[in-house]
Design a protein around this motif. Sequence first.
Motif, PDB file in Angstrom:
ATOM      1  N   ALA A 103       0.763  -1.262  -0.044  1.00 27.66           N
ATOM      2  CA  ALA A 103      -0.179  -0.164   0.036  1.00 27.66           C
ATOM      3  C   ALA A 103       1.630   1.155  -0.368  1.00 27.66           C
ATOM      4  CB  ALA A 103      -0.867  -0.203   1.273  1.00 27.66           C
ATOM      5  N   HIS A 104       2.299   0.876   0.401  1.00 29.93           N
ATOM      6  CA  HIS A 104       2.585   2.471   0.828  1.00 29.93           C
ATOM      7  C   HIS A 104       3.942   1.937   0.053  1.00 29.93           C
ATOM      8  CE1 HIS A 104       0.513   1.835   3.958  1.00 29.93           C
ATOM      9  NE2 HIS A 104      -0.315   3.416   4.067  1.00 29.93           N
ATOM     10  N   SER A 105       4.304   2.964  -0.525  1.00 25.84           N
ATOM     11  CA  SER A 105       6.042   2.880  -1.419  1.00 25.84           C
ATOM     12  C   SER A 105       6.186   4.449  -1.650  1.00 25.84           C
ATOM     13  CB  SER A 105       5.942   2.323  -2.508  1.00 25.84           C
ATOM     14  OG  SER A 105       4.540   3.194  -3.757  1.00 25.84           O
ATOM     15  N   ASN A 106       6.991   4.647  -1.856  1.00 27.71           N
ATOM     16  CA  ASN A 106       8.326   5.791  -2.365  1.00 27.71           C
ATOM     17  C   ASN A 106       8.486   6.284  -1.308  1.00 27.71           C
ATOM     18  OD1 ASN A 106       8.434   6.334  -4.868  1.00 27.71           O
ATOM     19  ND2 ASN A 106       5.912   7.145  -4.953  1.00 27.71           N
ATOM     20  N   ALA A 107       9.205   5.984  -0.522  1.00 35.19           N
ATOM     21  CA  ALA A 107       9.798   6.630   0.948  1.00 35.19           C
ATOM     22  C   ALA A 107      10.301   7.810   0.612  1.00 35.19           C
ATOM     23  CB  ALA A 107      10.353   5.965   1.746  1.00 35.19           C
ATOM     24  N   ALA A 108      10.592   8.371   1.284  1.00 42.42           N
ATOM     25  CA  ALA A 108      10.751  10.008   1.259  1.00 42.42           C
ATOM     26  C   ALA A 108      12.400   9.722   2.289  1.00 42.42           C
ATOM     27  CB  ALA A 108      10.687  11.187   1.023  1.00 42.42           C
ATOM     28  N   CYS A 109      11.902   9.045   3.428  1.00 39.71           N
ATOM     29  CA  CYS A 109      13.606   8.675   3.990  1.00 39.71           C
ATOM     30  C   CYS A 109      12.564   7.764   5.413  1.00 39.71           C
ATOM     31  CB  CYS A 109      13.979  10.221   4.688  1.00 39.71           C
ATOM     32  SG  CYS A 109      12.449  11.138   5.637  1.00 39.71           S
ATOM     33  N   ASP A 148       5.619   9.051   0.628  1.00 40.06           N
ATOM     34  CA  ASP A 148       4.370   9.810   0.277  1.00 40.06           C
ATOM     35  C   ASP A 148       3.771  10.850   1.293  1.00 40.06           C
ATOM     36  OD1 ASP A 148       4.558   9.486  -2.288  1.00 40.06           O
ATOM     37  OD2 ASP A 148       3.030   7.627  -2.896  1.00 40.06           O
ATOM     38  N   ASN A 149       1.946  10.864   1.077  1.00 37.39           N
ATOM     39  CA  ASN A 149       1.164  11.176   2.461  1.00 37.39           C
ATOM     40  C   ASN A 149       1.361  10.034   3.807  1.00 37.39           C
ATOM     41  OD1 ASN A 149      -0.064   9.745   1.440  1.00 37.39           O
ATOM     42  ND2 ASN A 149      -2.131  11.160   1.561  1.00 37.39           N
ATOM     43  N   HIS A 150       2.102   9.234   3.946  1.00 36.56           N
ATOM     44  CA  HIS A 150       1.792   8.016   5.064  1.00 36.56           C
ATOM     45  C   HIS A 150       2.946   8.811   6.100  1.00 36.56           C
ATOM     46  CE1 HIS A 150      -1.507   7.407   3.230  1.00 36.56           C
ATOM     47  NE2 HIS A 150      -1.304   7.009   2.144  1.00 36.56           N
ATOM     48  N   ALA A 151       2.719   8.539   7.179  1.00 39.05           N
ATOM     49  CA  ALA A 151       4.038   8.423   7.828  1.00 39.05           C
ATOM     50  C   ALA A 151       3.517   7.054   8.604  1.00 39.05           C
ATOM     51  CB  ALA A 151       4.225   8.964   9.109  1.00 39.05           C
ATOM     52  N   LEU A 152       4.633   5.993   8.658  1.00 40.88           N
ATOM     53  CA  LEU A 152       4.625   4.610   9.089  1.00 40.88           C
ATOM     54  C   LEU A 152       5.491   4.445   9.879  1.00 40.88           C
ATOM     55  CD1 LEU A 152       4.545   2.499   5.178  1.00 40.88           C
ATOM     56  CD2 LEU A 152       2.775   3.955   6.717  1.00 40.88           C
ATOM     57  N   LEU A 153       5.239   3.714  11.442  1.00 39.66           N
ATOM     58  CA  LEU A 153       6.212   3.585  12.032  1.00 39.66           C
ATOM     59  C   LEU A 153       5.844   1.516  11.988  1.00 39.66           C
ATOM     60  CD1 LEU A 153       7.300   3.910  15.250  1.00 39.66           C
ATOM     61  CD2 LEU A 153       4.972   4.076  15.869  1.00 39.66           C
ATOM     62  N   TRP A 154       7.152   1.342  12.354  1.00 31.46           N
ATOM     63  CA  TRP A 154       8.089   0.044  11.868  1.00 31.46           C
ATOM     64  C   TRP A 154       8.294  -0.562  13.487  1.00 31.46           C
ATOM     65  CZ3 TRP A 154       7.497  -2.229   7.428  1.00 31.46           C
ATOM     66  CH2 TRP A 154       6.289  -1.014   5.982  1.00 31.46           C
ATOM     67  N   ASP A 155       8.157  -1.529  13.775  1.00 33.14           N
ATOM     68  CA  ASP A 155       8.715  -2.514  14.497  1.00 33.14           C
ATOM     69  C   ASP A 155       9.705  -3.492  13.862  1.00 33.14           C
ATOM     70  OD1 ASP A 155       8.440  -1.060  17.059  1.00 33.14           O
ATOM     71  OD2 ASP A 155       6.328  -2.523  16.856  1.00 33.14           O
ATOM     72  N   LEU A 175      -1.063  15.261  -1.739  1.00 29.76           N
ATOM     73  CA  LEU A 175      -0.032  16.055  -0.687  1.00 29.76           C
ATOM     74  C   LEU A 175       1.203  15.185  -0.443  1.00 29.76           C
ATOM     75  CD1 LEU A 175      -2.026  16.825   1.598  1.00 29.76           C
ATOM     76  CD2 LEU A 175      -0.659  18.003   0.579  1.00 29.76           C
ATOM     77  N   LYS A 176       3.082  15.338  -0.125  1.00 28.76           N
ATOM     78  CA  LYS A 176       3.911  14.557  -0.190  1.00 28.76           C
ATOM     79  C   LYS A 176       4.701  14.839   1.212  1.00 28.76           C
ATOM     80  CE  LYS A 176       6.832  11.857  -3.102  1.00 28.76           C
ATOM     81  NZ  LYS A 176       8.240  12.661  -3.566  1.00 28.76           N
ATOM     82  N   PHE A 177       5.221  14.014   1.811  1.00 30.92           N
ATOM     83  CA  PHE A 177       5.970  14.516   2.722  1.00 30.92           C
ATOM     84  C   PHE A 177       7.366  14.151   2.591  1.00 30.92           C
ATOM     85  CE2 PHE A 177       3.068  12.223   6.258  1.00 30.92           C
ATOM     86  CZ  PHE A 177       2.991  12.712   6.430  1.00 30.92           C
ATOM     87  N   THR A 178       8.152  15.601   2.727  1.00 27.88           N
ATOM     88  CA  THR A 178       9.967  15.965   1.832  1.00 27.88           C
ATOM     89  C   THR A 178      10.527  15.790   2.720  1.00 27.88           C
ATOM     90  OG1 THR A 178       9.234  17.651   2.666  1.00 27.88           O
ATOM     91  CG2 THR A 178       8.705  17.379   0.527  1.00 27.88           C
ATOM     92  N   SER A 179      10.020  15.656   3.847  1.00 28.90           N
ATOM     93  CA  SER A 179      11.437  14.780   5.374  1.00 28.90           C
ATOM     94  C   SER A 179      10.188  14.726   6.853  1.00 28.90           C
ATOM     95  CB  SER A 179      11.865  16.247   4.647  1.00 28.90           C
ATOM     96  OG  SER A 179      12.542  17.225   6.475  1.00 28.90           O
ATOM     97  N   GLY A 180      11.071  14.674   7.117  1.00 24.90           N
ATOM     98  CA  GLY A 180      11.097  14.892   8.467  1.00 24.90           C
ATOM     99  C   GLY A 180      11.969  14.587   9.721  1.00 24.90           C
ATOM    100  N   LYS A 181      11.031  14.175  11.361  1.00 23.88           N
ATOM    101  CA  LYS A 181      12.601  14.070  12.031  1.00 23.88           C
ATOM    102  C   LYS A 181      11.736  13.662  13.155  1.00 23.88           C
ATOM    103  CE  LYS A 181      16.814  15.105  12.954  1.00 23.88           C
ATOM    104  NZ  LYS A 181      17.821  14.380  11.767  1.00 23.88           N
ATOM    105  N   TRP A 182      12.102  12.874  14.090  1.00 17.43           N
ATOM    106  CA  TRP A 182      11.794  12.335  15.374  1.00 17.43           C
ATOM    107  C   TRP A 182      12.199  13.085  16.481  1.00 17.43           C
ATOM    108  CZ3 TRP A 182      10.412   6.148  15.468  1.00 17.43           C
ATOM    109  CH2 TRP A 182      10.189   5.058  16.584  1.00 17.43           C
ATOM    110  N   SER A 183      11.438  13.526  17.286  1.00 15.70           N
ATOM    111  CA  SER A 183      12.001  14.588  18.576  1.00 15.70           C
ATOM    112  C   SER A 183      12.572  13.207  18.936  1.00 15.70           C
ATOM    113  CB  SER A 183      10.954  15.044  18.842  1.00 15.70           C
ATOM    114  OG  SER A 183      11.028  15.369  19.997  1.00 15.70           O
TER     115      SER A 183
END
Lengths: 848, 387
Positions: B133-139, B156-163, B185-193
Amino acid sequence: MGAHGLCCGRLFMDGEAVGSEAVSEDSGPGRRHRVHGMLKLYYGLNEEGKAEEQPESLDPCDINGPHFDPELFLNKLRRECSLAELMDQETCMVKQIRSLDSDMQTLVYENYNKFISATDTIRKMKNDFKKMEDEMDCLSANMAAITEFSARISGTLQDQHAQITKLSGVHTLLRKLQFLFELPARLNKCLELQAYAQAVRSHRRARCVLQQYSHLPSFKGIQDDCHAIMDKLAQELRQKFRDGGSSAKDLSECVELLLQLDEPAEELCDKFLSHAQSRLESDLQGLEAEIRPYPSASAMKDASGHRLSSTAAAGSPTYNSPKTSTIPSPTSNTDILEFIDRGCNEFVSSLCLVITSYQELFINHAQKGELASKNIPQMANGKLNAFVDDLAARYFSLVERRIQEEKGVADNSLLVRALDRFHRRLQAVTKLLPGSAVPNQGTEIVIRAATERVKQYLSALQSFYMDSLTDVRQALATPRLSVASASVAGGGAHLGGPASGRDAPNSLPELLSSLSASILNQIKSVLASVHLFTAKDITFSNKPYFKGEFCSQGVRESLVVSFIKFVCQSSRQFCESAGDKGGSTPPALLLLLSRLCLDYETSTISYILTLTDEQFLVQHHSPVTPVTTLCAEAREAAQKLLNHYVKVQGLIISQMLRKSVETRDWVNTIEPRNVRAVMKRVVEDTTSIDVQVGLLYEEGVRKAHSSDSSKRTFSVYSSSRQQARYAASYTPSAPMDTNLLSNIHKLFSERIDIFSSVEFNKVSVMTGIIKISLKTFLECVRLRTFGRYGLQQIQVDCHYLQMYLWRFVSDENLVHFMLDEIVGSSAHRCLDPAPMEQSVIEVICERG
Amino acid sequence: MEDDAPVIYGLEFQARALTAQTAETDAIRFLVGTQSLKFDNQIHIIDFDDENNIINKNVLLHQAGEIWHIGASPADKAVLTTCYNKTSDSRVVSCAAVWRMPSDWETGSHESPDDSAHNPQTLELLCHLDDSAHSNAACVLWEPMGDGKRVISLADNHALLWDLQESSTQATVSSTATLEGKGQLKFTSGKWSPHHNCSQLATANDTAIRGWDLRTMSQIYCIENAHGQLVRDLDFNPNRQYYLASCGDDCKVKFWDVRNVQEPVKSLEEHSHWVWSVRYNHSHDQLVLTASSDSRLILSNMVSISSEPFGHLVDDEELSEGEDNHQEDKSKEPLKDSVVSTYEEHEDSVYAAEWSSADPWLFASLSYDGRLVINRVPRALKYRILL
């Protein structure tokens, strides 16, 4: 001859101008002496040689001298003279003797006659005196008789006289008594007739007597009656005083009478002042009522609301009457001049009157009278000052409130005239009360009003500026489409032809000049309005504040300089706010403002400041902002605006390029047959920006390029280079070579700053915009992966851009280089890099 | 000063992906992923010998595709994630995967460093971070200071939390968050606090920055129009939990207090083109590194919004020793926000910059042409901060 000489001689010797006949009646010896003298003279003249030569010496031989000695003379003659001479002498002598004798006879005769007549006169006098003596005797007898009679009469009248004197004394006393007895009645009558002054006068006359004889019962009664009446009178006077219905003159009369009735002065002062206060307060209330909005005023305001706003917007101060005044918020229905007039005529003049009468009553009057000893004048003065200060403060607060309502800046002369009148009328108070703080406070109010007005003008200027900007913005918004299409239709040709097709004169230079002119006019008119404050015929204009601080700090700094700063400030704000919100300001406005600020820097600021300094003859006591600072600020604003313009325009084009790169599947694209529409759009937009900038900014300098630096030059250059690069990059054995050419190029070229400051000319602006656009293109390309035809499409696009963009920039190598970068990068990002033949590219691009 | 001179290392390929080896705290080590469409891509392990100023490199093959993003596990030195592009059948697909370095890469390199390039070892795939379902990982983001069991991928427009389970060989999506709105919409980047027990995530899409609560996977704040254009990168202040730095295409670096997102706390505009990366120093949060496509790297000293706004007292003697030109204006007056230094060693766009995890005074930057530059914080500033 002889007679004549005699006559002359007498004249000379005696100085008497009378004839010889008149002299004859003189007394004997004098006369004789004189005749003797005359004779002497006569002989002297006859014997000229001798007599003249011999001065009146002691010579005994001188026959005319006083010491003549006949013996000596004879002896001398006999000794000296010959006979003949002696004979002659003798003859002469005889002759002289004879003549003398005859003279003597004549004289004797004359004197004799006179003597005879004198004797006659004396005889006659003797008879007359005798008669007179008799009459005198008779007179003395009569006088004696009269004296006797007179003594007798006065003796008889003596008794009666004493009696009369006594009677008249009694009469006076009686009259006094009668006065006293009638006094109560008289006083009552006076009271009835309200002839208070007469009553007091009467009472004053009687008071001492009554006081003296108060031990007598009857007088005591009278005194009591009088007291009662006078108390009543005083009561009535006080009543009248309290009622306050009477005029100031009546009032002062009242006070005078009461003072005479020994009322305590302090109390009277208080009462007088409190009474005056109540009347002045009613004046003040009247004034206050004018400040408060009338219920009808608001309705009227609504009715004429749109008219007011329309006239206000038009900025034409059509001042007809107070009711249609252009005050935007007419909270009162009288204009300020009327208000101040009323204040002056009612309040200030009553105040002056009060002061005058008060001073007359309590100060000047008291100084003469016995009251002076009780320090009354000082007390009274103190009270008066406090009173005046108090009331003036309230008056001032009212005036200030009214002035504060004067928000409209349409007609400044009205306010200035009102303030002038206000100030002028306060001078009267100065004259009356020399030490009072009131005039100073008045001046302060005027100063405050003036500074307030300057502030209002500043905000009016500011809002005018913002309004004009809005107008410009609208003007830019409406015909923009037609401009764009027209310029595009012209294919980059100058906008001379298309401009005529538009209905409104909205081209940028015209907008700029009209904006600049209208701002300048507004500044001028504001300066003219403010200048009224320092006009010669305004009383307060010669106050030191208006001569110095008002001009330098007020007008120059807080009006003119502040406005210029505001212009720069607001311009800068356009750059800041628009940056984040994505270009809410139309780029053309940025460009226009940038040019405006630049114009300010070059000429307008110094012009405005010179104008101000000339008009206000500013003497710079305090440090003022120099022209250079303002110019630097304006230049900075201009630079910022232009940079921002470049940025915004660059972003618009960047956005197009970015979207076009990002939204396309470059791997599976078809073989390029055309230049993509977005590239044409980019070129069109760039062209129209070029036209737009060219309207306001000069061409600028380009780096020298070959005279026929047409696309052909580029083709050769680009094709050779690109071919070389691709050849290098497609050899798998040498992966390191991929960047070599590009890196070598970079080593020898300067670093390109993309968002950098631009210069104030068209070429620099265009270079900036194109740099931004192409750099975006490059970065976007690097994020994509291309198929064979994708790369070829980029080649075509870049070639097309090259064909059209080089003409806009200062250094065409820059465009070459950046486009090379783009093509190079996309070649790297290409899965199957097979470049298109240069000739095919050219054909496609020629086709458009 | 001699040892302040930058050390430059050139890669053969173009490169965008750079990370410090987070779990390694002794050696100064960076990982670089290359981008090449024609050759096998590589991961370069760059070891920097601080004392001798020498770089040692080891190359591992990453044959799956060109690397767009690389992340090192905070717990296991050998584990890393990459986001890469895979081309197959003229389609380009973005994928993400967890990899393990071969255990003997280090020994091999020591024996024959010259040959390592010719005969590189290959990364061992642990698991893919993709599902149908989710591809095109940006980071891909590792849980900061975690045990290396949890990652987030932005696709893309999803944030997936993996274990990650069983030595990271298996990955399951534990929760997802979806960005919803108009358009693509598409995430370009992110940061885990690293704060709040690692329960917050910040992402960037277009011009907006959003904060997410990972427990509920719901949005907690949103900074609309954080930048005039695309937001390129984010970083959390390691010491101040509400402070966030962002950078973007408007050439600006902005510092935010996420409790009040109306206005940035501070805004810098030093670069002349897009800013691609912003990094807080892990220990001294006044030091901020920014990389831009104007080919420059800028080190800023943001004292006023750091956790040590007043700095340390400066010893005059120490200052008089170092004749560095940065001292003069700062010796007396309180420290001000300033640009410490601008590094111009790069000649192409710099897309990544990272602080070393071992030495807080050292950082690396990577430009598109494959040039890696290692720099140090100027010594005077270092002493000023330390003393």
